[in-house]
Design an enzyme around this catalytic site. Structure first.
Site, PDB file in Angstrom:
ATOM      1  N   GLY A 134       0.828  -1.208   0.000  1.00  0.00           N
ATOM      2  CA  GLY A 134       0.000   0.000   0.000  1.00  0.00           C
ATOM      3  C   GLY A 134       0.856   1.248   0.000  1.00  0.00           C
ATOM      4  O   GLY A 134       2.043   1.189  -0.299  1.00  0.00           O
ATOM      5  N   ASN A 135       0.266   2.375   0.304  1.00  0.00           N
ATOM      6  CA  ASN A 135       1.037   3.611   0.440  1.00  0.00           C
ATOM      7  C   ASN A 135       0.379   4.505   1.495  1.00  0.00           C
ATOM      8  O   ASN A 135      -0.665   4.157   2.041  1.00  0.00           O
ATOM      9  CB  ASN A 135       1.191   4.317  -0.918  1.00  0.00           C
ATOM     10  CG  ASN A 135      -0.153   4.699  -1.508  1.00  0.00           C
ATOM     11  OD1 ASN A 135      -0.876   5.503  -0.939  1.00  0.00           O
ATOM     12  ND2 ASN A 135      -0.492   4.098  -2.644  1.00  0.00           N
ATOM     13  N   HIS A 136       1.020   5.644   1.765  1.00  0.00           N
ATOM     14  CA  HIS A 136       0.587   6.478   2.898  1.00  0.00           C
ATOM     15  C   HIS A 136      -0.562   7.429   2.576  1.00  0.00           C
ATOM     16  O   HIS A 136      -0.898   8.265   3.406  1.00  0.00           O
ATOM     17  CB  HIS A 136       1.769   7.313   3.407  1.00  0.00           C
ATOM     18  CG  HIS A 136       2.797   6.490   4.103  1.00  0.00           C
ATOM     19  ND1 HIS A 136       2.513   5.739   5.221  1.00  0.00           N
ATOM     20  CD2 HIS A 136       4.116   6.295   3.843  1.00  0.00           C
ATOM     21  CE1 HIS A 136       3.600   5.119   5.617  1.00  0.00           C
ATOM     22  NE2 HIS A 136       4.593   5.430   4.800  1.00  0.00           N
TER      23      HIS A 136
END
Ligand code: CTP
Length: 400
Positions: free
Chosen positions: A208-210
């Site tokens: 995923g990412n932030h």
């Protein structure tokens, strides 16, 4: 729609006056500031105390306030109001308004008001049908007043026919629809993506990412505020939509996001791809949880579908397509390349070099570059403020 609006509610003497309590409640709940002007006849049907308690304001009936020794200034009421709603309005008051009579505070305020006026009549069916009432209605419409027509049903007289005041909920819907139809993006449909995507590795893990989704949610809210019908497709995010008219579709992976976007893109006048879509996903998704048997683990990644590029290749004339670029170096050059390559109308560039810009933060600093390479650099602002700048650019392009 009603948030912060000043609404003057006129209440006349009719059995339908009891519905005014619900109407005040709904208007206040919708965020409006409500002041009630009631005729003395209305007090036989509903008490000023009820309307005062619900509106959180004093209720006014007379020109002169015995208690304070002051006069209730109808001109000030008229200037204060963003909207004047008279619900219920009786045949008697309709007659006064149509002929410029002002023997009470409500009728005088009507003459002073410069704002839009909504009239919701209530009376028996024969009174409603009478040519003099219909003449008054036509004349009031000619003057620009908006009539919320009475409904058909059982009347206080026991007769059945047209004359029942519209229900408070219907009046509210009518008002909101009217307000909406005057907004710059009224009649436009918008598709917004927000948040990250989660690319599954196995049943419990993902890449995923932030991204928090804050920017995309703010854009969806602002487009909706400006009158667009908004569909928000979002990856996993803790953000919540405020405007109830936003249709929210939750997705997980980039392929789920791509499938959802494909469903709605054709019908969309404005598409804003603010989601931080993963560029790569695991080639294989393990059916079972991967055990930590080895010291090293390699996962083969393959490119995800570039949703924005696909949209750019099928975009029709009249459809606006907006993308985002998050860059760390050669920001404007990279953004311009994406703008052209993905066939966008404009791109919103964030640079991670700028403090307070990008993921998670409540602020953002953006540069908007349009397809003519007109470049506007904006100051650091809250994400809702940035969303306003983006919407203004959209409105400008649609009107160009
Ligand atoms: N985007 C997309 N589908 C992807 C990847 C990105 O629709 N698979 C969209 C994003 O929503 C964003 C824009 O493309 O609006 C820019 O994404 P970005 O990752 O910055 O650009 P890339 O072209 O993927 O280039 P790079 O990651 O190499 O900078």
């Amino acid at each position: 729609m009603l948030k912060g609006k000043n609404i003057l509610l006129g209440v006349c003497g009719s059995i339908a006056s009891y519905k005014s309590a619900t109407l005040v409640r709904l208007l206040v709940k919708g965020g409006a500031n409500v002041k009630v002007l009631m005729t003395n006849e209305a007090k036989s049907f509903i008490t000023p105390l009820t309307l005062s308690t619900l509106s959180k304001n004093p209720v006014y009936s007379d020109y002169f306030n015995e208690a304070t020794g002051e006069w209730n200034n109808h001109v000030d009421f008229g200037l204060w109001a963003d909207y004047l709603i008279i619900a219920p309005v009786t045949a008697n008051t309709l007659g006064k308004l149509a002929n410029g009579l002002c023997d009470n505070l409500l009728a005088a305020t009507y003459l002073s008001a410069k704002c839009p006026v909504y009239l919701a009549p209530a009376m028996d069916l024969d009174m409603w049908k009478h040519p003099s009432t219909q003449k008054n209605i036509s004349r009031l419409q000619e003057y620009g007043n908006i009539i919320i027509k009475p409904r058909h049903g059982e009347l206080a007289s026991g007769l059945i026919g047209e004359g029942r005041m519209a229900e408070p909920e219907e009046i509210l819907d009518f008002l909101e629809a009217q307000l909406k139809s005057n907004l710059p993006l009224s009649g436009k449909s918008a598709l917004v993506t927000a948040g990250p995507t989660y690319e599954p590795i196995d049943p419990v893990r993902f890449i995923g990412n932030h991204s928090s989704g804050k920017m995309g949610f703010a854009i969806a809210e602002e487009l909706s505020k400006q009158g667009a019908e908004v569909i928000l497709i979002c990856g996993p995010s803790n953000e919540k939509t405020i405007n109830k008219s936003i249709v929210r579709i939750d997705v997980g992976s980039s392929s789920e996001m791509a499938a959802s976007v494909e469903l709605y893109f054709k019908e969309s006048d404005i598409t804003v791809m603010s989601a931080a879509v993963a560029d790569y996903r695991p080639k294989e998704v393990a059916a079972n949880k991967i055990k930590k048997n080895d010291n090293e683990l390699s996962i083969d990644l393959v490119k995800t579908v570039d949703i924005l590029s696909q949209l750019g290749s099928i975009k029709q004339t009249g459809q606006l397509l907006i993308g985002f670029a998050l860059e760390t170096e050669n920001e404007e050059d990279n953004a311009k390349q994406k703008l052209t390559k993905k066939n966008l109308d404009f791109i919103v560039l964030n640079s991670l070099q700028d403090k307070g810009a990008g993921f998670k933060s409540d602020t953002n600093q953006v540069t908007i570059i349009d397809k003519n390479l007109v470049t506007e650099r904006f100051a650091l602002k809250s994400k809702p403020e940035v969303a306003k700048d983006i919407c203004q650019k959209i409105i400008h392009l649609l009107n160009a």
